[in-house]
Structure formats: structure tokens, C-alpha cells
Design a protein around this motif. Structure first.
Motif, PDB file in Angstrom:
ATOM      1  N   VAL A 141     -17.516 -18.534  20.130  1.00 36.83           N
ATOM      2  CA  VAL A 141     -17.540 -19.259  21.414  1.00 36.83           C
ATOM      3  C   VAL A 141     -16.261 -20.091  21.553  1.00 36.83           C
ATOM      4  CG1 VAL A 141     -18.790 -20.954  22.820  1.00 36.83           C
ATOM      5  CG2 VAL A 141     -20.069 -19.345  21.386  1.00 36.83           C
ATOM      6  N   GLU A 142     -15.896 -20.806  20.491  1.00 36.59           N
ATOM      7  CA  GLU A 142     -14.661 -21.597  20.539  1.00 36.59           C
ATOM      8  C   GLU A 142     -13.433 -20.685  20.559  1.00 36.59           C
ATOM      9  OE1 GLU A 142     -16.624 -23.127  17.320  1.00 36.59           O
ATOM     10  OE2 GLU A 142     -15.998 -25.206  17.660  1.00 36.59           O
ATOM     11  N   ASP A 143     -13.480 -19.621  19.737  1.00 36.09           N
ATOM     12  CA  ASP A 143     -12.320 -18.709  19.653  1.00 36.09           C
ATOM     13  C   ASP A 143     -11.982 -18.111  21.021  1.00 36.09           C
ATOM     14  OD1 ASP A 143     -12.385 -19.186  16.977  1.00 36.09           O
ATOM     15  OD2 ASP A 143     -13.160 -17.211  16.400  1.00 36.09           O
ATOM     16  N   HIS A 144     -13.010 -17.901  21.836  1.00 37.09           N
ATOM     17  CA  HIS A 144     -12.777 -17.271  23.136  1.00 37.09           C
ATOM     18  C   HIS A 144     -11.812 -18.086  24.002  1.00 37.09           C
ATOM     19  CE1 HIS A 144     -13.550 -14.501  26.370  1.00 37.09           C
ATOM     20  NE2 HIS A 144     -13.788 -15.504  27.182  1.00 37.09           N
ATOM     21  N   PHE A 145     -11.772 -19.388  23.776  1.00 40.70           N
ATOM     22  CA  PHE A 145     -10.919 -20.259  24.605  1.00 40.70           C
ATOM     23  C   PHE A 145      -9.603 -20.614  23.911  1.00 40.70           C
ATOM     24  CE2 PHE A 145     -15.214 -20.619  26.143  1.00 40.70           C
ATOM     25  CZ  PHE A 145     -15.023 -20.395  27.494  1.00 40.70           C
ATOM     26  N   ASP A 146      -9.379 -20.027  22.736  1.00 39.58           N
ATOM     27  CA  ASP A 146      -8.123 -20.235  22.015  1.00 39.58           C
ATOM     28  C   ASP A 146      -7.059 -19.268  22.509  1.00 39.58           C
ATOM     29  OD1 ASP A 146      -8.443 -22.257  20.305  1.00 39.58           O
ATOM     30  OD2 ASP A 146      -8.747 -21.040  18.504  1.00 39.58           O
ATOM     31  N   GLY A 147      -5.800 -19.616  22.265  1.00 40.98           N
ATOM     32  CA  GLY A 147      -4.739 -18.642  22.490  1.00 40.98           C
ATOM     33  C   GLY A 147      -4.901 -17.520  21.462  1.00 40.98           C
ATOM     34  N   HIS A 148      -4.362 -16.347  21.765  1.00 41.76           N
ATOM     35  CA  HIS A 148      -4.418 -15.227  20.814  1.00 41.76           C
ATOM     36  C   HIS A 148      -2.999 -14.682  20.744  1.00 41.76           C
ATOM     37  CE1 HIS A 148      -5.426 -11.697  18.658  1.00 41.76           C
ATOM     38  NE2 HIS A 148      -6.723 -11.678  18.939  1.00 41.76           N
ATOM     39  N   TYR A 149      -2.231 -15.274  19.818  1.00 42.64           N
ATOM     40  CA  TYR A 149      -0.797 -15.026  19.788  1.00 42.64           C
ATOM     41  C   TYR A 149      -0.454 -13.539  19.670  1.00 42.64           C
ATOM     42  CZ  TYR A 149       3.963 -14.769  18.195  1.00 42.64           C
ATOM     43  OH  TYR A 149       5.268 -14.398  18.077  1.00 42.64           O
ATOM     44  N   GLU A 150      -1.068 -12.843  18.698  1.00 43.91           N
ATOM     45  CA  GLU A 150      -0.698 -11.428  18.450  1.00 43.91           C
ATOM     46  C   GLU A 150      -0.973 -10.585  19.696  1.00 43.91           C
ATOM     47  OE1 GLU A 150      -2.622 -13.319  16.599  1.00 43.91           O
ATOM     48  OE2 GLU A 150      -2.649 -12.704  14.500  1.00 43.91           O
ATOM     49  N   LEU A 151      -2.159 -10.795  20.280  1.00 43.63           N
ATOM     50  CA  LEU A 151      -2.556 -10.022  21.458  1.00 43.63           C
ATOM     51  C   LEU A 151      -1.602 -10.294  22.631  1.00 43.63           C
ATOM     52  CD1 LEU A 151      -4.691  -8.089  22.489  1.00 43.63           C
ATOM     53  CD2 LEU A 151      -6.192 -10.037  22.936  1.00 43.63           C
ATOM     54  N   GLU A 152      -1.303 -11.568  22.829  1.00 42.13           N
ATOM     55  CA  GLU A 152      -0.415 -11.926  23.943  1.00 42.13           C
ATOM     56  C   GLU A 152       0.983 -11.342  23.743  1.00 42.13           C
ATOM     57  OE1 GLU A 152      -0.572 -16.102  25.049  1.00 42.13           O
ATOM     58  OE2 GLU A 152      -2.734 -16.098  24.713  1.00 42.13           O
ATOM     59  N   LYS A 164       4.501  -4.778  25.904  1.00 37.34           N
ATOM     60  CA  LYS A 164       4.189  -3.547  26.643  1.00 37.34           C
ATOM     61  C   LYS A 164       4.238  -3.727  28.156  1.00 37.34           C
ATOM     62  CE  LYS A 164       1.530  -1.217  23.119  1.00 37.34           C
ATOM     63  NZ  LYS A 164       0.222  -1.155  22.467  1.00 37.34           N
ATOM     64  N   GLY A 165       4.541  -4.959  28.598  1.00 39.62           N
ATOM     65  CA  GLY A 165       4.662  -5.227  30.029  1.00 39.62           C
ATOM     66  C   GLY A 165       3.321  -5.207  30.766  1.00 39.62           C
ATOM     67  N   LYS A 166       2.238  -5.449  30.040  1.00 39.49           N
ATOM     68  CA  LYS A 166       0.921  -5.452  30.693  1.00 39.49           C
ATOM     69  C   LYS A 166       0.637  -6.840  31.269  1.00 39.49           C
ATOM     70  CE  LYS A 166      -0.935  -1.527  28.387  1.00 39.49           C
ATOM     71  NZ  LYS A 166      -2.004  -0.834  27.756  1.00 39.49           N
ATOM     72  N   THR A 167       1.343  -7.138  32.335  1.00 45.76           N
ATOM     73  CA  THR A 167       1.330  -8.490  32.896  1.00 45.76           C
ATOM     74  C   THR A 167      -0.032  -8.895  33.442  1.00 45.76           C
ATOM     75  OG1 THR A 167       3.478  -7.760  33.669  1.00 45.76           O
ATOM     76  CG2 THR A 167       2.823  -9.976  34.268  1.00 45.76           C
ATOM     77  N   THR A 227      -4.941 -12.280  32.982  1.00 47.59           N
ATOM     78  CA  THR A 227      -6.399 -12.381  32.845  1.00 47.59           C
ATOM     79  C   THR A 227      -6.754 -13.160  31.585  1.00 47.59           C
ATOM     80  OG1 THR A 227      -6.563 -10.212  33.856  1.00 47.59           O
ATOM     81  CG2 THR A 227      -8.529 -10.989  32.716  1.00 47.59           C
ATOM     82  N   LEU A 228      -6.014 -12.848  30.528  1.00 48.42           N
ATOM     83  CA  LEU A 228      -6.271 -13.493  29.239  1.00 48.42           C
ATOM     84  C   LEU A 228      -5.941 -14.989  29.300  1.00 48.42           C
ATOM     85  CD1 LEU A 228      -7.193 -11.837  26.808  1.00 48.42           C
ATOM     86  CD2 LEU A 228      -4.869 -11.969  25.926  1.00 48.42           C
ATOM     87  N   ARG A 229      -4.797 -15.285  29.913  1.00 51.98           N
ATOM     88  CA  ARG A 229      -4.358 -16.696  29.963  1.00 51.98           C
ATOM     89  C   ARG A 229      -5.233 -17.529  30.896  1.00 51.98           C
ATOM     90  NH1 ARG A 229       2.070 -15.399  29.553  1.00 51.98           N
ATOM     91  NH2 ARG A 229       2.106 -15.296  27.285  1.00 51.98           N
ATOM     92  N   ALA A 230      -5.837 -16.867  31.884  1.00 48.85           N
ATOM     93  CA  ALA A 230      -6.684 -17.592  32.845  1.00 48.85           C
ATOM     94  C   ALA A 230      -7.986 -18.085  32.201  1.00 48.85           C
ATOM     95  CB  ALA A 230      -7.005 -16.692  34.034  1.00 48.85           C
ATOM     96  N   ILE A 231      -8.322 -17.542  31.035  1.00 52.02           N
ATOM     97  CA  ILE A 231      -9.567 -17.985  30.359  1.00 52.02           C
ATOM     98  C   ILE A 231      -9.467 -19.473  30.029  1.00 52.02           C
ATOM     99  CG2 ILE A 231     -11.023 -17.695  28.303  1.00 52.02           C
ATOM    100  CD1 ILE A 231     -10.022 -14.783  28.158  1.00 52.02           C
ATOM    101  N   ALA A 232      -8.277 -19.886  29.624  1.00 53.39           N
ATOM    102  CA  ALA A 232      -8.101 -21.296  29.250  1.00 53.39           C
ATOM    103  C   ALA A 232      -6.885 -21.866  29.973  1.00 53.39           C
ATOM    104  CB  ALA A 232      -7.938 -21.409  27.737  1.00 53.39           C
TER     105      ALA A 232
END
Ligand code: G1P
Length: 286
Positions: free
Chosen positions: A65-76, A82-85, A90-95
Motif C-alpha cells: 500500500v505504501e510502495d504504491h505511492f513511492d517513486g519507482h526509479y528503475e521503472l521510470e 523508451k519514450g513511453k511518456t 500515469t505513473l507520476r500522477a499516482i503521487a
């Protein structure tokens, strides 16, 4: 109540037994409703209402639950490479930057009142705060916008009275909820009226009304010491309902705010399926 309303306490320490086996190894707050976990819907609801300081009351085994609102450096970094803006957004809008998340632990399952009290030291004595129960999704009616929590926050600010969101339930279901006594006042959707008492899970013949507490509250900081001394009540649990009844006795103005939208109780399988079906259809995905 003098300070500004910014905080929302979200209890997430429950075991989720009604969602087993789904919730055996993942927290029930992480089950998806359409395209995002339940907890994300609820945090978005809080943010839309101006509540950006979230306090999760949690326990072991629930770190997702807490991890969901953390940054995810590798994924980002990977998405950026890959230019998947769009996905990155979507990912950054979570937090979003204004979201501040703190978590506290509930070390024993002593009831909702006890869970809220676990966050007492994070709330100023006169600071109002919201409580959001994440099992229940509150959504506008199909085709409409504007959140009930946001409207209830406005009612709180205008009326300076504690607000408790309610909806009408059939009489045979009153024993599943906190039920409020408004002295028979006909309460229209989108309006507040005074509560003279409330009772947790009454038998139908003893229920003061059919207006049930759905799990959205705006409470005064002064309720924390009351919760600290509240004795176990219905179900042998320390009940938030009982502490609210006590602050009414102390003279706090407490009002029921009747919601305009709809609820989905995602704490059990049927409600969760209904939420996915209705909201999935409205999103054009089914
Ligand atoms: C809790 C509250 C109850 C409220 C309900 C809403 O009960 O104690 O007053 O009506 O949430 O979902 P629980 O569902 O934890 O038994």
C-alpha cells in the motif's frame, strides 16, 4: 476547531477476510477496481477534496500500500528511455508533489476507533481531520462529476460542524452500519442536518433511522482523547461511532451529510465485482 482541514486518516490494517482468497498475499486495498488499486481511488478522492496529508494506519504484510505511492526509479528510467511518456505521466500522477503520506502502525486489531486513535499524536488538539474507510468507493452518479467528499468538506467549512456522510439503506441492512438519529428530519441529498445520537449496528427494531454511516467523516481533533478512553462496544471492538456519540453529548455540533453519488462496498466480493462492472462499462472498457 481552528486549524485548516488537510489531513485524512485512512485505516488499512484490516485483514480483508471477506475478500479471501484474493487478499491472502496482497492487501485488500491493492485489489484493482478497473485500472487502479482501490487505495488509489480513495487517495484521489481525498486529493480532490483538498486533503493532501494522508495518514495510513497500517500493519505488517501491507507494505505494498505504501510502495504504491513511492517513486519507482528503475521503472521510470526504463519508460523514459523508451519514450513511453503517457505511461510515465500515469505513473507520476499516482503521487503528485502535494501528496504527503505518513504511516503509523496498529499493533492489535481492537476496532476502528482504536485504529484512528493510533494516529492521535499526528493531529493537533484542535485540528479537524477526515477519516476515509477505503473499502467503500464513493463515486458520482453515472455521467456526473463532482465528488461527495469535496462537497462535504465545503459544508464543513461553511457550517463549522462535524460532518458524517450518510446514505439510506433498507431496514434489513441497518445492523451492518452505524445509524444516525436526525429526529426524523427529511434530509435531501447534498444537505446536512443535526444528529442527536448515533448507534453502531442496531437491530432493525432499535434503529433510529435508515440513514447509514458510509465511511467518510470530518471530525474534530478533540475526539482523539475521547477515543483514547472509549471502551469496547458492538462486536467487542472500540467503535468510532461511540466516541462520536460522546462528543455530541459534550455539545459538539455534529451533522449528517447525505450523499448525492453512489457507493460500492469493495470489502466484499459482490460489491467489488459490481464496482468493476459499472465503472468499467462507464469507462468504455466493457
Ligand atoms: C464501520 C463503522 C460503521 C460504518 C461502516 C461503513 O463498520 O464502524 O459505523 O457504517 O464502517 O462501512 P465496519 O464495516 O468496519 O464493521
Amino acid at each position: 476547531m481552528s486549524s485548516k482541514l488537510r489531513k485524512a486518516i485512512i485505516p488499512v490494517a484490516g485483514l480483508g477476510t471477506r475478500l479471501l482468497p484474493i487478499s491472502k498475499a496482497i492487501p485488500k486495498e491493492m485489489v484493482p477496481v478497473v485500472d487502479r488499486p482501490l487505495i488509489q481511488h480513495v487517495v484521489e478522492e481525498a486529493l480532490a477534496a483538498g486533503l493532501n496529508e494522508i495518514i495510513l494506519v497500517t500493519r505488517s504484510g501491507k507494505s505494498a500500500v505504501e510502495d504504491h505511492f513511492d517513486g519507482h526509479y528503475e521503472l521510470e528510467a526504463e519508460l523514459e528511455k523508451k519514450g513511453k511518456t503517457a505511461l510515465l505521466e500515469t505513473l507520476r500522477a499516482i503521487a503528485p508533489p502535494e501528496l504527503k503520506i505518513t504511516s503509523v502502525r496498529q499493533d492489535r486489531a481492537l476496532g476502528l476507533g482504536h485504529a484512528i486513535y493510533c494516529a492521535a499524536y499526528l493531529v493537533q488538539p484542535d485540528e479537524p481531520f477526515a477519516v476515509i474507510l477505503p473499502d467503500v468507493l464513493v463515486k458520482p452518479q453515472a455521467g456526473e462529476t463532482g465528488g461527495d467528499l469535496e462537497s462535504m468538506v465545503k459544508a464543513f467549512e461553511a457550517r463549522k460542524a462535524v460532518q458524517i456522510m450518510v446514505e439510506e439503506v433498507p431496514i434489513e441492512r441497518v445492523d451492518q452500519y452505524g445509524i444516525v438519529d436526525c429526529q426524523g428530519v427529511e434530509l435531501a441529498a447534498g444537505e446536512s442536518t443535526a444528529i442527536t445520537s448515533l448507534v453502531e449496528k442496531p437491530k432493525p427494531e432499535a434503529a433510529p433511522s435508515r440513514l447509514s454511516v458510509i465511511g467518510r467523516y470530518i471530525l474534530p481533533g478533540e475526539i482523539m482523547p475521547v477515543l483514547g478512553r472509549t471502551q469496547p462496544g458492538a462486536g467487542n471492538e472500540i467503535q468510532l461511532t461511540d466516541a462520536i456519540a460522546e462528543i455530541i453529548q459534550q455539545g459538539h455540533a455534529v451533522e449528517a451529510w447525505r450523499m448525492q453519488g453512489r457507493t460500492f462496498d469493495c470489502g466484499h466480493i459482490q460489491g467489488w465485482l459490481q464496482a468493476n462492472q459499472a465503472l468499467g462499462q462507464e469507462a468504455g472498457l466493457l
